[in-house]
Each structure stands twice: as C-alpha cells, then as structure tokens.
Design a protein around this motif. Structure first.
Motif, PDB file in Angstrom:
ATOM      1  N   THR A 202      -5.055   3.423  -9.455  1.00  0.00           N
ATOM      2  CA  THR A 202      -6.398   3.995  -9.491  1.00  0.00           C
ATOM      3  C   THR A 202      -7.398   2.864  -9.642  1.00  0.00           C
ATOM      4  O   THR A 202      -7.338   2.087 -10.605  1.00  0.00           O
ATOM      5  N   GLY A 204     -11.444   2.658  -9.533  1.00  0.00           N
ATOM      6  CA  GLY A 204     -12.681   3.407  -9.394  1.00  0.00           C
ATOM      7  C   GLY A 204     -12.382   4.844  -9.010  1.00  0.00           C
ATOM      8  O   GLY A 204     -11.607   5.536  -9.675  1.00  0.00           O
ATOM      9  N   SER A 205     -12.984   5.301  -7.914  1.00  0.00           N
ATOM     10  CA  SER A 205     -12.771   6.670  -7.458  1.00  0.00           C
ATOM     11  C   SER A 205     -11.663   6.770  -6.415  1.00  0.00           C
ATOM     12  O   SER A 205     -11.390   7.862  -5.904  1.00  0.00           O
ATOM     13  N   THR A 206     -11.028   5.655  -6.081  1.00  0.00           N
ATOM     14  CA  THR A 206      -9.979   5.645  -5.062  1.00  0.00           C
ATOM     15  C   THR A 206      -8.605   5.589  -5.712  1.00  0.00           C
ATOM     16  O   THR A 206      -8.354   4.749  -6.590  1.00  0.00           O
ATOM     17  N   VAL A 207      -7.749   6.487  -5.285  1.00  0.00           N
ATOM     18  CA  VAL A 207      -6.356   6.499  -5.735  1.00  0.00           C
ATOM     19  C   VAL A 207      -5.480   6.228  -4.521  1.00  0.00           C
ATOM     20  O   VAL A 207      -5.610   6.902  -3.500  1.00  0.00           O
ATOM     21  N   GLU A 327     -10.858  -0.717  -1.454  1.00  0.00           N
ATOM     22  CA  GLU A 327     -11.905  -0.711  -0.431  1.00  0.00           C
ATOM     23  C   GLU A 327     -11.310  -0.651   0.983  1.00  0.00           C
ATOM     24  O   GLU A 327     -11.793   0.088   1.845  1.00  0.00           O
ATOM     25  N   ALA A 330      -9.797   2.857   1.518  1.00  0.00           N
ATOM     26  CA  ALA A 330     -10.836   3.867   1.728  1.00  0.00           C
ATOM     27  C   ALA A 330     -11.404   3.776   3.141  1.00  0.00           C
ATOM     28  O   ALA A 330     -11.672   4.796   3.788  1.00  0.00           O
TER      29      ALA A 330
END
Length: 478
Positions: A202, A204-207, A327, A330
């Motif tokens: 995990t 930030g908001s990205t898993v 990054e 995503a």
C-alpha cells in the motif's frame, strides 16, 4: 517434497447422460395404460472455478484424473432420472487452460470466474416423451449421450502488478518482506526461493501486488536453473524491477553485467519488451555496496532506467521505491482499455446449413458427419427394430437420405456415420424410407382407444398427407 506446482496435465471426464426408460403403465382394470417411461438425467459438468484461497495446482499434480457423476436412468411411472452432480474444481487466480497442443481455451482471472472444461451428456428420452399421435406406444427409449472430456493443461501465471527479477541472492525476498507483509524464506545462499512469493503493498491510495520471482541465471529461457519454470509468472506484471546486488562476493560478477544477462533472458523468453523497467541497487548499507552504486548509477540512468538505492536490511530508500512503483502501476491501470460490457452475440445459422456433411473417402465409403446424426446414432438401441426405424425417420427428416442420393450413393454402398475411429457403418438401402413409411404407425395400439368412425380416419389420413412436417419425402429413389 513438492509444495508448489504451477503446471499440470489434467484428464477430465463429464458424466454420461442416463438412459431413457421404455415402460407401459400397469394398473388394475387398465392393462394397457399407455407409455410411462421417464427420461434419463443429464450428466454432471466439470467446471473450473477461480478460488482466491487456492494458490497452487498441487492437488491436481497428485490426482490428475477427475470425473463428474453420471445421470441416473429414467424409470416407469414417468419418473425421470436424477441429474449428475457438477464437479467443481477450484483453481488459483491467473490459471490458463490449454489443450495438449498449446491452444489457449480460457484465461481465468478474477475470483469466481468459471470455465466448463467438460460438458455432461444429455439424458435419453423415455418412451413417454417419444409418444405422439402417430406413435402412441413406443416400445423403445433413447440412450443417454456420453459426457465430454479429454486432456487439458493448467498453467498458473501469477496475477501481480510488479515483478522482482534478478540473480539468486540479490535480495529480492528481503525486499518483498519489508515492502509487504509477505514472509518468504530468506537465507544467505543461492536459490533460497523455490516458489514465487506474492506480497500486497500500500502506497498512498494505491494498492498493488508484488511477485518475487525465483532467481534467474544465464540460460534460464532455455530451461537452465529455475528460470523457465517461473518466467511465466512475470507475463501479467505492469512493471519489471531489476534487483541488483551491489555487494556481491563473487569476483566474476558486477551489477551491470547481471542486468544485461537478465535482460537477454527476458528478450529470449519474449513478450515483455513493452513493460517499463526500474532498477533497484540493493545492499547500499554496506560501504562497498554504496561505493559501487555511486559508480554505476550514472551509467544506468544514461540507459533510461529509473534507479533507486535501497537497503532491505537497514530499511533505506523503501518509501521512494514503493511510491514510484505505485505511480507506474496506477498509470498502467489507467491506460489499460476498459473491458466492454458483456454482449449477447447471436450468430444464426446460414439458410443453407443442413447441420451435417456427406463426403466420400478413398475406400468409397460415404461418411456422414454432423452433431445431430452422430448424437442420434449414439442414442439408438440397434437391437430394437423399432428404435432403428425411428433413427431412419430422423435421418430422413434431416435430409441425410436425399443428400446421399445427391452425392451419388446407390443401394449397397457403405455409409458410415461418425468419426473414423467411432463410426456406425452399414450398407445403405434407399428403400429404408419406404420401409420406414410402411412402419409409419409404429407403436400404435388400437386397443388403447375406442374405434374411430371411417370419416374420422379419412380426415386423419388427409391431415397427415398435408402436414408440412411430414417425415418422408415424396420422390422416386431411383
């Protein structure tokens, strides 16, 4: 002892359909109560289902033959046979189903995804279902259809966003253990990792998920070492991370050469040229490792690589690597084309599609191939003349008789229905149609009904003659 298996050959067999029943209702004061034979039950399917709790194909390595249950035969009293139970085989997420020739049959990704590997045979009709105005009391029933089956190959390709690749003991297992909650085996000798390890990160908001691929060595793409067994696990990843050991104790190795060797193996394996690359220089907590990292980093950056210096042991530089990978992942997810909603595609048959073909082989045998005629042959009890006559009716109604004549078949020619290794062969007689017509009222028993007036019988004959679905063609066979 084997604890991880990612490729197996599996023999699956669906259940056979149950036979129909030929029965006549018996009751006091009703000695001929009419046909009451029930239909046979359908055979069970063999279904592969993705289960998130399954991570290996080990069970199928030790038990490679799987069969669903058969349908039960029908019984008198209009009792249909019980359907066979579907056999559900759980497989890991990312399992690819292939035939023995390597053709992909299904790519199972996503929990709950299903694929019918073998379809159960349909049950045979009982004589109650075969009864009609023309055939009031059939003395036969249809056999059940054998279930499908065969050999399939299951191949597991890990579903991961990031793949860590590199030489043995480069620190891949240590890195995944500090980036995620994964707990792989870690030791100071080569080939410690013998199976791919998955970890969830995990940032930030990205898993995203990270796969630690067992160590690659020169010749891995040709089967040397463990590489060929596990290179398939990097095929689904969005980014490749080269983990380079900057503090190796082997005098004939250096990080840049290691990277070139791994890149060559990935190129030989194929299909990975479009994946972005990231380089992680590991073990910079050691002074010699930091010095070597400072020397080679400019060269790697000139090649276009994003380079990060980390230490899995001292937890240095991990946050930067984690967010940089998040990054890239995503962006890859955003660029991935959206899957279209499931659409129902209707493909009607061509108007001239008869559903079967008639060809002549080298021996002069007329071979009939088609799903319907082959299934009908398998369902026929050839020891029952009435059942054989019913088969002749069906073939004639389908147009097989007319097609044979058009192809050039004559009385006494050999006709085979089915594949070469499993065909029913007989000497064809064009009068079969006439014979079927003479037996047109097979199964009719006038004792089951009151005598009809002559006018009613005449009207029935006229209606039968004018019926557009009449079973027999009105033409001279010669």
């Amino acid at each position: 002892m084997t604890t991880f298996v990612d490729r197996v050959e599996l023999h699956v067999a669906a259940g056979n359909g149950g036979h129909g029943c030929a029965s006549v209702h018996r009751e006091k004061f009703k000695p001929l109560g009419g046909p009451d034979g029930g239909n046979g039950g359908r055979g069970g399917d063999v279904i592969l289902v993705v289960d998130q709790d399954v991570t290996t194909l080990l069970d199928y390595h030790y038990s490679s033959h799987r069969k669903a249950t058969n349908g039960k035969p029908g019984e008198g009293g209009n009792r249909s046979g019980k359907d066979g139970v579907d056999l559900i085989l759980p497989v890991p997420d990312g399992t690819v189903v292939q035939d023995r020739q390597g053709n992909v049959l299904a790519d199972l990704v996503g929990n709950g995804t299903r694929y019918v590997a073998a379809e159960g045979g349909r049950g045979g009709l009982g004589n109650a279902a075969l009864a009609s105005a023309r055939r009031k009391a059939p003395g036969f029933a249809l056999f059940g259809v054998p279930g499908g089956g065969g050999d399939i190959v299951l191949e597991l390709k890990s579903v991961a966003d990031v793949a860590l690749v590199g030489y043995p003991s480069a620190g891949k297992s240590s890195l995944i253990s500090v980036l995620s909650a994964a707990r792989p085996k870690i030791a100071d000798y080569p080939f410690t990792t013998l199976i791919p390890n998955l970890g969830v990160v995990t940032a930030g908001s990205t898993v995203y998920t990270v796969a630690d691929v067992p160590g690659l060595i020169p010749g891995a793409s040709q089967g040397r070492g463990l590489g060929l067994e596990f290179l398939r696990h990097v095929e689904r990843c969005s980014v490749l991370v080269h983990v380079l050991d900057t503090a190796t104790l082997e005098s004939d190795r250096d990080p840049v050469t290691d990277l070139d060797v791994i890149e060559e193996e990935l190129t030989l394996y194929g299909g990975l040229d479009d994946r972005p690359r990231v380089v992680v220089l590991n073990k910079v907590d050691i002074p010699e490792g930091q010095d070597l990292a400072d020397i080679i980093r400019p060269d790697l950056e000139k090649r276009g690589y994003k380079v990060f210096e980390v230490s899995a042991v001292a937890h240095l530089g991990l946050k930067e690597v984690s967010f940089a990978l998040a990054e890239i992942v995503a962006k890859a997810r955003a660029d991935k084309p959206q899957e279209e909603a499931t659409r129902v595609v209707i493909r009607p048959k061509a108007v001239d599609d008869a559903g079967f073909t008639v060809t002549v082989d080298e021996d002069g045998i007329y071979r009939v191939r088609g799903e319907k005629p082959e299934r009908w042959v398998r369902q026929t009890d050839f020891s029952n003349d009435e059942a054989v006559g019913y088969l002749a009716d069906r073939l004639s109604r389908l147009g097989v008789e007319a097609k044979l004549m058009k192809t050039g078949a004559r009385a006494g020619d050999g006709v085979a229905i089915g594949a070469e290794d499993d065909a029913v062969v007989f000497d064809w007689e064009p009068t079969m149609m006439a014979g079927a017509e003479m037996l047109g009222r097979r199964g009719e028993d006038h004792r089951l009904e009151a005598p009809r007036p002559a006018s009613q019988r005449r009207r029935d004959r006229e209606a039968e003659r004018d019926d557009p679905q009449r079973e027999y063609d009105e033409f001279d066979p010669f």
